[in-house]
Design an enzyme around this catalytic site. Structure first.
Site, mmCIF file in Angstrom:
data_model
loop_
_atom_site.group_PDB
_atom_site.id
_atom_site.type_symbol
_atom_site.label_atom_id
_atom_site.label_comp_id
_atom_site.label_asym_id
_atom_site.label_seq_id
_atom_site.Cartn_x
_atom_site.Cartn_y
_atom_site.Cartn_z
ATOM 1 N N LYS A 143 -59.612 5.610 44.324
ATOM 2 C CA LYS A 143 -58.880 4.777 45.192
ATOM 3 C C LYS A 143 -57.972 5.833 46.268
ATOM 4 O O LYS A 143 -57.076 6.488 45.856
ATOM 5 C CB LYS A 143 -57.791 3.635 44.435
ATOM 6 C CG LYS A 143 -57.574 2.550 45.644
ATOM 7 C CD LYS A 143 -56.485 1.619 44.906
ATOM 8 C CE LYS A 143 -56.166 0.279 45.864
ATOM 9 N NZ LYS A 143 -55.409 -0.525 45.225
ATOM 10 N N SER A 183 -56.624 -5.685 46.575
ATOM 11 C CA SER A 183 -56.671 -4.379 47.546
ATOM 12 C C SER A 183 -57.671 -3.155 47.083
ATOM 13 O O SER A 183 -58.259 -2.421 47.810
ATOM 14 C CB SER A 183 -55.418 -3.876 47.650
ATOM 15 O OG SER A 183 -55.192 -3.238 46.582
ATOM 16 N N SER A 199 -54.727 -6.522 42.189
ATOM 17 C CA SER A 199 -55.474 -5.691 43.045
ATOM 18 C C SER A 199 -56.408 -4.923 42.216
ATOM 19 O O SER A 199 -57.400 -4.368 42.717
ATOM 20 C CB SER A 199 -54.741 -4.701 44.082
ATOM 21 O OG SER A 199 -54.538 -5.240 45.191
#
Ligand code: GLN
Length: 492
Positions: free
Chosen positions: A78, A158, A182
């Site tokens: 990420k 997210s 998330s």
């Protein structure tokens, strides 16, 4: 030879150890899948050369029968984790050109165990969002679609890039972060497994901060076993993070398959909310049956403060964000507004042009709730309620070992369907923010499909540092749900 898209992280680990394939072959296979999947927009940066170098080094070790737990396994990272000399954007324009001179502790741990980095995954800007639509680099698309419909579906957020990439088999597993859901919500939306460990279990050092008292790293993977393997590598004490927990990391994989007989499972009535789709209610009931069949005892519990969790979260998280994001001013790194501007205007212009709307909204809310005159009424009160939410869970865990809930109040939605209405977007987090506020481990396991063919997940929440019981329960749910559905390769 098994096709790369049919490998789980654990089967790939075994195949690499047995020399059925090399890390270079696995890496090349993922890289070519990623190239064909550009329409999903799950990667911001592809690090193909670095990946092939890392794979080559792993192959040298694997040939000699050496290497770490993740030797040669290609992962997506990420883009909130700082990676040394590799562009790290946090999904924001304001970090343009930012190449950290250091490696985050979580990625260091993974690389020390032999993992290969394929690239940096797309996310909501500064991890603020539930649909990956706030990213400066554009929304991520889920590989899943509604039956007979080509509407673009969100992979959640997210960690949308992580969820989309794992579910489309563009990597063996991915790192993610969870401040209010998330990891778990995108996992639920994409039929993947998402684990948010106890606050302090994974180091926050070198991860771009959103809300420091809530942020926690964890994996998104295809299976519970894969999640257990990745978490073991990501977790660990780190003196560079003052909230890191100084306790040995157990072998999470070793508990999988152990009996859950006699475990008490709490079912909180406050998670049965108005307007929740019948299919989610059904799956929750099925989850209860699955755990009962495995010998668990079901206990109805009440968590009356649940209704305050979302309002508390949307005060505490923006407050911390407004403070954390004060550092982005165009002086030290990232984007700087053009022109020969006096210093105060340079700050203003840089921040006005560098941040997106959702981030600005959070900064304004956060600044407001922390300002003199409102601090006591909002921030301080929210902190007090947060403590009560923690106490409520603490009491509940005197009577139960795990809590079972749905992961999210709906299946994935279409792009644009909620982005115009921040409050309806925030409601997505209703079942997940509680674990962050109380610092508890939580995970989402794929449990079934809705009427439109989209995945739904069930969430387990456990006592602090009791990831092992949570993983045992998650493994039972995974086996019982027998979730085999895969999205079609329409994007290739
Ligand atoms: N959707 C939540 C938010 O926008 C949670 C985000 C997260 O966990 N990073 O704040």
């Amino acid at each position: 030879m098994t096709k790369i898209e049919n490998h789980t992280l654990s089967s790939l680990r075994d195949a690499l150890k047995n020399k059925d394939l090399s890390s270079t072959e696995a890496t090349q296979a993922y890289l070519s899948r990623i190239e064909n999947a550009s329409s999903l927009n799950s990667f911001i940066t592809l690090t193909a050369d670095k990946a092939l170098d890392m794979a080559k080094a792993s192959d040298a070790k694997l040939t000699k029968g050496e290497g770490g737990d993740l030797e040669g396994i290609p992962l997506g990272i990420k883009d909130l984790f700082c990676t040394k000399d590799v562009l790290t954007t946090a999904g924001s324009h304001i970090l343009d050109g930012f190449k950290p001179g250091y490696e985050s502790s979580v990625t260091s741990n993974l690389f020390n165990d032999g993992a290969v980095m394929l690239g940096k995954l797309n996310l909501d800007e500064f991890a603020m969002g539930s649909s990956n639509e706030t990213s400066f680099y554009g929304p991520v698309i889920s590989p899943w679609r509604r039956n007979g419909d080509t509407t673009k579906i969100t992979p959640g957020g997210s960690s949308g890039g992580s969820a989309s990439a794992v579910s489309a088999a563009l990597c063996a597993g991915a790192t993610a972060t969870d401040t209010g859901g998330s990891i778990r919500q995108p996992a639920a939306f994409t039929g993947t497994v998402g684990i948010k460990p106890t606050y302090g279990r994974c180091s926050r050092w070198g991860t771009v901060a959103f809300a420091s008292s809530l942020d926690q790293a964890g994996p998104i993977t295809r299976t519970v076993r894969d999640g257990a393997i990745m978490l073991k590598s990501m977790a660990g004490y780190d003196p560079k993070d003052s909230t890191s927990i100084n306790q040995a990391v157990p072998d999470y994989e070793a508990v999988l398959g152990q009996s859950v007989k006699g475990l008490k499972i709490g079912i909180p009535k406050e998670y049965r909310i108005d307007g929740m789709p019948a299919k989610i209610e059904d799956l929750w009931s099925k989850g209860i049956e699955w755990l009962k069949d495995a010998g668990c005892e079901i206990v109805d519990i009440s968590l009356p403060l649940t209704k305050y969790a979302l309002p508390v979260y949307y005060i505490v998280a923006p407050a911390e964000a407004s403070s954390n994001l004060a550092r982005y001013d165009g002086v030290k790194y990232g984007f700087r507004a053009d022109g020969d501007l006096p210093i105060d205007e340079l700050y203003e212009q840089t921040r006005a042009q560098g941040f997106g709307d959702e981030v600005k909204r959070r900064i304004m809310i956060g600044t407001y709730v922390l300002s003199a005159g409102y601090y006591d009424a909002y921030y301080l009160r929210a902190q007090k309620v947060r403590k009560k939410i923690f106490d409520e869970f603490h009491d509940a865990f005197k009577a139960v070992d795990l809590i079972l809930t749905p992961s999210a109040p709906s299946a994935a939605f279409g792009l644009g369907e909620k982005s115009g209405d921040p409050v309806s977007m925030y409601l997505n987090d209703i079942f997940t923010v509680t674990a962050n506020l109380a610092g508890l481990p939580g995970m989402s396991v794929p449990a079934g499909l809705d009427e439109q063919g989209l995945p739904l997940g069930l969430q387990l929440i456990a006592r602090p540092l009791d990831e092992e019981t949570m993983l045992k329960g998650g493994y039972v749910l995974e086996k019982a749900a027998n979730f085999k559905a895969r999205p079609e390769d329409w994007w290739i």
